[in-house]
Scaffold this motif. Structure first.
Motif, PDB file in Angstrom:
ATOM      1  N   LEU A  35       0.783  -1.351   0.231  1.00 40.39           N
ATOM      2  CA  LEU A  35      -0.002   0.116   0.097  1.00 40.39           C
ATOM      3  C   LEU A  35       0.720   1.193  -0.072  1.00 40.39           C
ATOM      4  O   LEU A  35       1.658   1.351   0.780  1.00 40.39           O
ATOM      5  CB  LEU A  35      -0.636  -0.078   1.361  1.00 40.39           C
ATOM      6  N   LEU A  36       0.563   2.006  -1.037  1.00 46.78           N
ATOM      7  CA  LEU A  36       1.337   3.514  -0.959  1.00 46.78           C
ATOM      8  C   LEU A  36       0.495   4.606  -0.549  1.00 46.78           C
ATOM      9  O   LEU A  36       0.959   5.188   0.154  1.00 46.78           O
ATOM     10  CB  LEU A  36       1.763   3.599  -2.618  1.00 46.78           C
ATOM     11  N   ASP A  37      -0.506   4.558  -0.852  1.00 41.73           N
ATOM     12  CA  ASP A  37      -1.669   5.774  -0.381  1.00 41.73           C
ATOM     13  C   ASP A  37      -2.953   4.923  -0.275  1.00 41.73           C
ATOM     14  O   ASP A  37      -3.382   4.166  -1.073  1.00 41.73           O
ATOM     15  CB  ASP A  37      -1.809   6.584  -1.321  1.00 41.73           C
ATOM     16  N   LEU A  38      -3.730   5.303   0.986  1.00 38.55           N
ATOM     17  CA  LEU A  38      -5.100   4.922   1.057  1.00 38.55           C
ATOM     18  C   LEU A  38      -5.711   6.372   1.651  1.00 38.55           C
ATOM     19  O   LEU A  38      -5.352   6.883   2.664  1.00 38.55           O
ATOM     20  CB  LEU A  38      -5.184   3.961   2.177  1.00 38.55           C
ATOM     21  N   ALA A  39      -6.751   6.861   1.130  1.00 38.92           N
ATOM     22  CA  ALA A  39      -7.569   7.852   1.337  1.00 38.92           C
ATOM     23  C   ALA A  39      -9.098   7.592   1.394  1.00 38.92           C
ATOM     24  O   ALA A  39      -9.432   6.648   0.510  1.00 38.92           O
ATOM     25  CB  ALA A  39      -7.238   9.046   0.552  1.00 38.92           C
ATOM     26  N   PHE A  40      -9.905   8.197   2.217  1.00 39.09           N
ATOM     27  CA  PHE A  40     -11.252   8.101   1.996  1.00 39.09           C
ATOM     28  C   PHE A  40     -11.964   9.467   1.765  1.00 39.09           C
ATOM     29  O   PHE A  40     -11.560  10.341   2.493  1.00 39.09           O
ATOM     30  CB  PHE A  40     -11.824   7.586   3.287  1.00 39.09           C
ATOM     31  N   LEU A  41     -12.998   9.545   1.170  1.00 39.74           N
ATOM     32  CA  LEU A  41     -13.592  10.614   0.875  1.00 39.74           C
ATOM     33  C   LEU A  41     -15.049  10.451   0.752  1.00 39.74           C
ATOM     34  O   LEU A  41     -15.673   9.600   0.391  1.00 39.74           O
ATOM     35  CB  LEU A  41     -13.082  11.413  -0.364  1.00 39.74           C
ATOM     36  N   ARG A  42     -15.716  11.709   0.660  1.00 38.68           N
ATOM     37  CA  ARG A  42     -17.268  11.590   0.323  1.00 38.68           C
ATOM     38  C   ARG A  42     -17.675  12.780  -0.412  1.00 38.68           C
ATOM     39  O   ARG A  42     -17.308  13.938  -0.517  1.00 38.68           O
ATOM     40  CB  ARG A  42     -17.809  11.783   1.739  1.00 38.68           C
ATOM     41  N   ARG A  43     -18.439  12.563  -1.287  1.00 39.95           N
ATOM     42  CA  ARG A  43     -19.028  13.630  -2.126  1.00 39.95           C
ATOM     43  C   ARG A  43     -20.419  13.813  -1.602  1.00 39.95           C
ATOM     44  O   ARG A  43     -21.445  12.974  -1.646  1.00 39.95           O
ATOM     45  CB  ARG A  43     -19.233  12.821  -3.476  1.00 39.95           C
ATOM     46  N   GLU A  44     -20.589  15.054  -1.146  1.00 38.87           N
ATOM     47  CA  GLU A  44     -22.006  15.360  -0.489  1.00 38.87           C
ATOM     48  C   GLU A  44     -22.738  15.727  -1.471  1.00 38.87           C
ATOM     49  O   GLU A  44     -22.704  15.640  -2.796  1.00 38.87           O
ATOM     50  CB  GLU A  44     -21.668  16.731   0.269  1.00 38.87           C
ATOM     51  N   ALA A  45     -24.194  15.506  -1.321  1.00 36.99           N
ATOM     52  CA  ALA A  45     -25.384  16.023  -2.096  1.00 36.99           C
ATOM     53  C   ALA A  45     -25.055  17.435  -2.899  1.00 36.99           C
ATOM     54  O   ALA A  45     -25.429  17.268  -3.977  1.00 36.99           O
ATOM     55  CB  ALA A  45     -26.660  15.852  -1.266  1.00 36.99           C
ATOM     56  N   ASP A  46     -24.387  18.031  -2.483  1.00 28.40           N
ATOM     57  CA  ASP A  46     -24.455  19.376  -3.317  1.00 28.40           C
ATOM     58  C   ASP A  46     -23.108  19.402  -4.073  1.00 28.40           C
ATOM     59  O   ASP A  46     -22.781  20.169  -4.744  1.00 28.40           O
ATOM     60  CB  ASP A  46     -24.142  20.867  -2.362  1.00 28.40           C
TER      61      ASP A  46
END
Length: 152
Positions: A35-46
């Protein structure tokens, strides 16, 4: 060094179970990937994008995600996360994984030593492989033999 790949895995509605996390750890433990990178994100309704921390994902302490703390090589930048988020449905979250294919490193090194060079690469989506196998199986005169299990 082996080939570097990335995955963007969408969790519709932001629902994550953590079921894949032990399998990811297993691949690392067995030396298949690094593993080199692990990121989590969320795209909001807007449409706005929010970076998520591991603590946001631990489902009230039910998931032990400490092993992933600090997985960041610096290869994955904000522009990469924005591009990944653009592929998500609003209200969904995602994991972005950048990894080295350690299994391929000895082959890549041997090829480089012999003067060979990679001139093209790619990945065939599993859905395309399955559709092609289904079409071949349904074709007149098909052997109809056992079908390989690809992603099923």
């Amino acid at each position: 060094m082996g080939p570097i790949d990335y995955l963007v895995v969408e969790f519709p509605g932001g629902r994550t179970t953590g079921e894949g996390m032990p399998l990811l750890v297993d691949l690392v433990d067995r030396g298949v990937i690094r593993l080199l990178d692990l990121a989590f994100l969320r795209r909001e309704a807007d449409g706005s994008v929010t970076a998520l921390e591991l603590a946001d994902l631990d489902r009230g302490g039910r998931l032990d995600l400490a092993v992933f703390e600090g997985v960041s090589s610096g290869l994955l930048g904000r522009d990469d996360l924005d591009e990944a988020a653009a592929a998500l449905e609003p209200g969904s979250s995602a994991a972005v994984v950048v990894y080295e294919n350690l299994w391929a490193a000895p082959l890549a090194a041997a090829l480089r030593r012999s003067g060979a060079r990679m001139v093209a690469g790619g990945r065939i989506p599993v859905q395309d492989v399955l559709a092609s196998l289904d079409a071949a199986e349904a074709a007149p005169g098909s052997a109809g033999g056992p079908r390989p299990t690809v992603g099923r």
